[in-house]
Scaffold this motif. Structure first.
Motif, mmCIF file in Angstrom:
data_model
loop_
_atom_site.group_PDB
_atom_site.id
_atom_site.type_symbol
_atom_site.label_atom_id
_atom_site.label_comp_id
_atom_site.label_asym_id
_atom_site.label_seq_id
_atom_site.Cartn_x
_atom_site.Cartn_y
_atom_site.Cartn_z
ATOM 1 N N HIS A 47 4.753 7.097 3.642
ATOM 2 C CA HIS A 47 5.416 5.657 3.157
ATOM 3 C C HIS A 47 5.027 4.746 2.340
ATOM 4 O O HIS A 47 3.848 5.157 1.729
ATOM 5 C CB HIS A 47 5.204 5.832 4.846
ATOM 6 C CG HIS A 47 4.081 4.375 4.816
ATOM 7 N ND1 HIS A 47 3.122 5.259 5.946
ATOM 8 C CD2 HIS A 47 3.927 3.514 4.995
ATOM 9 C CE1 HIS A 47 2.345 4.098 6.308
ATOM 10 N NE2 HIS A 47 2.479 3.172 5.992
ATOM 11 N N HIS A 100 0.079 -1.291 0.042
ATOM 12 C CA HIS A 100 0.066 0.398 0.055
ATOM 13 C C HIS A 100 1.237 0.870 0.026
ATOM 14 O O HIS A 100 2.512 0.984 0.262
ATOM 15 C CB HIS A 100 -0.956 -0.083 1.401
ATOM 16 C CG HIS A 100 -0.487 0.198 2.400
ATOM 17 N ND1 HIS A 100 0.356 -1.118 2.826
ATOM 18 C CD2 HIS A 100 0.221 1.390 3.343
ATOM 19 C CE1 HIS A 100 0.888 -0.767 4.310
ATOM 20 N NE2 HIS A 100 0.692 0.100 4.474
ATOM 21 N N GLU A 150 7.780 0.839 4.902
ATOM 22 C CA GLU A 150 6.950 -0.218 6.024
ATOM 23 C C GLU A 150 7.370 -1.223 5.468
ATOM 24 O O GLU A 150 7.599 -1.997 4.209
ATOM 25 C CB GLU A 150 6.235 -0.055 6.119
ATOM 26 C CG GLU A 150 4.612 -0.871 7.025
ATOM 27 C CD GLU A 150 3.580 -1.266 6.953
ATOM 28 O OE1 GLU A 150 3.330 0.724 6.464
ATOM 29 O OE2 GLU A 150 2.561 -1.756 7.575
ATOM 30 N N ALA A 190 4.845 0.830 1.001
ATOM 31 C CA ALA A 190 4.373 -0.690 1.980
ATOM 32 C C ALA A 190 4.899 -1.769 1.670
ATOM 33 O O ALA A 190 4.127 -1.833 0.265
ATOM 34 C CB ALA A 190 3.553 -1.041 3.044
ATOM 35 N N VAL A 215 0.399 4.988 1.013
ATOM 36 C CA VAL A 215 -0.215 5.926 2.170
ATOM 37 C C VAL A 215 0.132 7.832 1.382
ATOM 38 O O VAL A 215 1.554 8.188 1.659
ATOM 39 C CB VAL A 215 0.312 5.989 3.208
ATOM 40 C CG1 VAL A 215 -0.076 6.715 4.792
ATOM 41 C CG2 VAL A 215 0.116 4.615 3.391
ATOM 42 N N PHE A 246 8.865 -0.385 10.812
ATOM 43 C CA PHE A 246 8.647 1.161 9.778
ATOM 44 C C PHE A 246 9.823 1.629 9.888
ATOM 45 O O PHE A 246 10.775 1.618 11.377
ATOM 46 C CB PHE A 246 8.226 2.396 10.653
ATOM 47 C CG PHE A 246 6.490 1.562 9.956
ATOM 48 C CD1 PHE A 246 5.436 2.705 9.130
ATOM 49 C CD2 PHE A 246 5.866 0.619 11.560
ATOM 50 C CE1 PHE A 246 5.113 1.960 9.595
ATOM 51 C CE2 PHE A 246 4.663 0.668 11.333
ATOM 52 C CZ PHE A 246 3.492 0.569 9.859
HETATM 53 FE FE FE2 Z 1 1.944 1.391 6.154
#
Ligand code: FE2
Length: 365
Positions: free
Chosen positions: A254, A171, A333, A256, A173, A320
């Motif tokens: 961020h 994902h 992440e 991931a 963000v 993280f």
């Molecule tokens: Fe995340």
């Protein structure tokens, strides 16, 4: 699963504007193990910029730099304002013009009309629309194109990269400004046809200092997941506000990265010089009761600071990194999902407290 009105297949790649793409490619190769695959620049007939495609598994980043002060002021000014950061979360579609036309009909802001590029490798089409801050989404049509993109040439004999186990983007963000959450949730819902992941708690999350709101938007197939954060009023400056100040506005907070073996991945990244946030060892005291049986050894998680969370469908492990550049902006992440479809909301409090310790060191709390 509902079908996407714009028929998104996947995240095609993420393009960063950076001040020195060649050196950034070296950094990402030696730390995250992303292999240089293709290059575009003066030597390939591209006269206005240099770009490197770096890749591991399904993760593809493009790192782009200007090569003269005034040739690509859009790139130079982006870097002057934001530092190194994500410009484009590019999405794969079968028909870029159809996706663009539908997005425009639904209220998108155009950045680039559908543009076809043809060379000896076939036909490639790209169109772009705006999202939060100066970030964009390109629609990439490449079914009839061999290779990465016109203007790019494969990197012959790339230097070896560590096998970090990083396999895919889970994902991405975005941080948006105070009060803008509903606007951007609405954008992903109404313009891109995403749905809100409702089992994710969208309650305000707060510690003594930090407060934020988070909502998750995903496409019909669930393959593309974009959580969005908004700062909320807290006692002191939240990590989202710190980001907004240092990035100069909204942007990607961020990315991931998914791995099958998070313990091995974290060890490899840490050996390569990536620093991760740490939580107090007390976090692990009640972990077996909180999460239930897990395949990994809790001692291995505790030794590395790996966090765990669960939902009805399973558990996840996550960790993280610290910011990847001098500005406290983009970080990474590493995530391993065992069924769980959440984003680690159960860890937010412990995590924010860890981030606040870092903020305090920066004098930004
Ligand atoms: Fe995340």
């Amino acid at each position: 699963m509902p079908k996407d009105p714009l028929d998104f297949h996947a995240i095609d790649h993420v393009e960063f504007y950076v001040s020195n793409a060649r050196q950034a490619a070296h950094f990402y190769r030696s730390t995250l193990g992303l292999q240089p695959r293709a290059y575009a620049g003066l030597e390939t007939g591209v006269r206005d910029r240099a770009s490197w495609l770096i890749e591991r598994g399904h993760v593809r980043f493009v790192l782009t730099s200007p090569i003269q002060p005034d040739l690509r002021r859009d790139i130079s000014e982006h870097i002057a304002k934001h530092g190194d950061g994500v410009k484009d979360i590019a999405l794969r579609v079968l028909d870029a013009k159809a996706a663009y036309d539908e997005a425009m009909r639904r209220g998108a802001t155009s950045v680039q009309e559908p543009t076809a590029f043809e060379d000896g490798n076939g036909r490639f089409v790209r169109a772009s629309i705006a999202t939060y801050g100066d970030t964009i989404h390109s629609f990439i049509e490449r079914e009839n194109y061999r290779g990465f993109m016109p203007g790019f040439r494969p990197v012959e004999n790339p230097p070896p990269a560590p096998d970090t186990g990083i396999a895919a983007i889970d994902h991405i963000v975005g941080n948006v400004e105070l009060g803008a959450m509903d606007k951007w949730v609405g954008f992903y819902r109404d313009v891109l046809g995403f749905t809100q992941l409702t089992h994710f708690s969208d309650n305000q999350i707060s510690t003594d200092f930090t407060a934020l709101m988070s909502k998750v938007m995903q496409n019909g197939a669930g393959r593309i997941k974009f959580p969005i954060n908004e700062p909320a009023e807290g006692k002191r400056k939240s990590q989202i506000e710190e980001y907004l100040i240092h990035y100069g506005g909204p942007g990607v907070q961020h990315i991931a990265l998914a791995t099958k073996d998070i313990v091995a991945t974290v060890d490899t990244l840490r050996n390569a010089g990536i620093n991760f946030l740490r939580v107090p060892q007390t976090y692990y005291d009640d972990l077996p009761e909180r999460i239930g049986p897990i395949l990994e050894d809790v001692k291995d998680l505790a030794a590395r600071g790996i966090l765990a969370d669960k939902d009805d469908e399973g558990y996840l492990l996550q960790i993280f990194s610290q910011p990847m550049q001098d500005r406290p902006t983009l970080f990474y992440e590493v995530i391993r999902r065992h069924g769980c479809k959440g984003f680690g909301v159960g860890n937010f409090k412990a995590l924010f407290e860890a981030i606040e310790r870092e903020q305090a060191l920066r004098g930004n709390l």
